[in-house]
Design an enzyme around this catalytic site. Structure first.
Site, PDB file in Angstrom:
ATOM      1  N   LEU A   1      48.432 -23.357   1.407  1.00 47.19           N
ATOM      2  CA  LEU A   1      49.746 -23.946   1.703  1.00 47.19           C
ATOM      3  C   LEU A   1      50.171 -24.929   0.621  1.00 47.19           C
ATOM      4  O   LEU A   1      51.330 -25.366   0.599  1.00 47.19           O
ATOM      5  CB  LEU A   1      49.737 -24.625   3.074  1.00 47.19           C
TER       6      LEU A   1
ATOM      7  N   ASP B   1      44.718 -14.304   1.578  1.00 51.71           N
ATOM      8  CA  ASP B   1      44.538 -15.159   0.396  1.00 51.71           C
ATOM      9  C   ASP B   1      45.910 -15.470  -0.205  1.00 51.71           C
ATOM     10  O   ASP B   1      46.082 -15.446  -1.430  1.00 51.71           O
ATOM     11  CB  ASP B   1      43.604 -14.509  -0.636  1.00 51.71           C
TER      12      ASP B   1
HETATM   13  O1  DOR Z   1      43.471 -15.580  -6.684  1.00 52.85           O
HETATM   14  C1  DOR Z   1      43.127 -16.622  -6.155  1.00 52.85           C
HETATM   15  N1  DOR Z   1      43.972 -17.669  -6.023  1.00 52.85           N
HETATM   16  N2  DOR Z   1      41.881 -16.727  -5.696  1.00 52.85           N
HETATM   17  C2  DOR Z   1      41.398 -17.874  -5.238  1.00 52.85           C
HETATM   18  O2  DOR Z   1      40.278 -17.889  -4.814  1.00 52.85           O
HETATM   19  C3  DOR Z   1      42.222 -19.107  -5.281  1.00 52.85           C
HETATM   20  C4  DOR Z   1      43.644 -18.785  -5.209  1.00 52.85           C
HETATM   21  C5  DOR Z   1      44.549 -19.949  -5.524  1.00 52.85           C
HETATM   22  O3  DOR Z   1      44.297 -21.063  -5.050  1.00 52.85           O
HETATM   23  O4  DOR Z   1      45.543 -19.733  -6.219  1.00 52.85           O
END
Ligand code: DOR
Length: 434
Positions: free
Chosen positions: A64, A306
């Site tokens: 977020l 994710d």
């Molecule tokens: O692709 C990703 N982005 N993998 C992660 O583990 C962290 C996330 C991010 O916080 O942007």
């Protein structure tokens, strides 16, 4: 406040239910599920005829970005994206600024969620202070403040000794640790999966072994400590094999997979599109097939997005410098209905299970079923709705998706949180910001 949802096909995998029924929500809680229910006077009624009525979808892996990166996303915009995408609850990762490693930050996220959130928010606390991997965060304080798990997601906890200690403490607080399973020395400098395509493109790769090594370690530490370890964004056949074997032996491990790791391969990188760059990277066809099988057989417990919103400026740079991650909250359900259910990779009740009871069990969250007395959270699906994914219309501040222009058949139609309609046909109505 009461709500009666009538005439739908109710799919509630936790209770083995799939058939026509009504759902009655009273005072924010599920009151009854059954045929032709009578509602108390003054109850609002929704006709869900021809639609699928499910427990509210739960996304246990969302960024977020607040506090600290409000230019990427806020609790208000992220939860509106969740509502639009059919999710009634999200678990929020700790890689904010400041990191969610103390009560003050958890309190802040929860206060924002209460004031401006469209759906439920469950904060995840950091494992280590500042995500630096050197000292443990205030694990007890975080649990007390309302964190439902611990994770340094975005980074692995490199020190096995420190992770072991974290697992021992986490057990005392009854919370799992969520692992970002990536061996950093192998992953360093990589922008995509290592294989034929990376070689062909001349791009530095991240081998599947980077994930396998850390999953093997995490399984060993879950077994040693007896504390639950949840593997975030599983992306390789080897990780799936390790999880399957560990579960069969009774080791307390669980796993999630993202829609993008179920639908895209490393071939996508031929477009040199930073919107296809994420950690872990898009893998080979064989890996995708293994993840699909594992989701179907329950080795992978949950689908999690994710959701990783970034600003254009974070992505419109050389691939090597582009931020990792894509948004997922507003595309996940439609993509899964279209490309997993319609294409017969998963049946609909299994998809619903991996978006409801599966994730609820992983983090021991309320909800995930239509059990009377449980949260009155419902997601209603329109399986026939045709649309094209248009990032310009996202409620999220992030536009970073490789799925723009994809045609979908099937979409969330309504999102109900605690008996309140927060989204109807794409219009978000929940949350004070609306
Ligand atoms: O692709 C990703 N982005 N993998 C992660 O583990 C962290 C996330 C991010 O916080 O942007």
């Amino acid at each position: 406040m009461s709500l009666l949802i009538r005439n739908g096909r109710v799919i509630d995998p936790a209770n083995g239910l799939d058939g026509p029924a009504d759902v009655l929500i009273v005072d924010g809680l599920v009151s009854r599920v059954g045929p032709r229910l009578e509602a108390p006077a003054g109850t609002a009624t929704i006709d869900a005829g021809g639609r699928v009525v499910a427990p509210g979808f739960i996304d246990i892996h969302v960024h977020l970005r607040e506090p600290g990166y409000e230019y990427k996303e806020t609790v208000a915009t992220g939860t509106r994206a969740a509502a639009a995408g059919g999710f009634t609850a999200v678990a929020a990762m700790a890689n904010t600024s400041p990191v969610n490693d103390t009560r003050a930050v958890t309190d802040y996220v929860l206060a924002e969620a209460r004031a401006r959130g469209a759906v439920r928010v469950y904060p995840i606390g950091a494992v280590t202070r500042g995500l630096k991997g050197a000292e443990l965060a205030e694990l007890g304080e975080l649990a007390e403040a309302g964190c439902v798990a611990y994770s340094d997601d975005g980074r692995p906890v490199v020190s096995s000794a420190l992770l072991r200690r974290a697992l021992e403490y986490a057990q005392a607080f009854g919370k799992p640790i969520i692992s970002h399973a990536e061996e950093v020395t192998l992953a360093e400098g990589g922008v995509m999966h290592e294989g034929f395509v990376s070689t062909d493109l001349g791009l530095r790769g991240i081998p599947a072994a980077a994930e396998e090594i850390m999953v093997a370690r995490d399984v060993a530490l879950a077994e040693l400590t007896g504390t639950r370890v949840h593997i975030a964004h599983v992306s390789t056949a080897a990780a799936v094999r390790l999880l399957r074997e560990a579960k069969a032996r009774g080791v307390p491990v669980t796993g999630e997979v993202t829609p993008h790791h179920l639908l895209l391969t490393d071939e996508t990188m031929r477009r040199y599109d930073a919107n296809a760059k994420m950690a872990p990277p898009l893998r080979s066809k064989r890996d995708v097939e293994a993840c699909r099988e594992a989701l179907a057989d329950g080795t992978l417990d949950a689908i999690a997005t994710d959701h990783a919103p970034h600003a254009l400026s974070d992505k419109e740079v050389e691939l090597e410098h582009a931020a990792n991650g894509i948004v997922g909250l507003e595309t996940a359900v439609a993509l899964c209905l279209t490309h997993l259910v319609r294409e017969r990779v998963l049946d609909l009740p299994t998809l619903v299970a991996r978006l409801t009871v599966g994730p609820a069990r992983v983090l021991e969250l309320p909800g995930g079923s239509l059990r009377p007395g449980g949260p009155g959270d419902v997601t209603i699906l329109d399986l026939e709705r045709e649309h094209v994914i248009d990032p310009a219309r996202f409620h999220s501040k992030g536009r970073n998706t490789p799925f723009g222009g994809w045609r979908c058949v099937g979409a969330p139609w309504m999102t109900v949180v605690a008996g309140r309609v927060v989204m109807q046909e794409g219009r978000v109505t929940g949350g004070p910001a609306s």
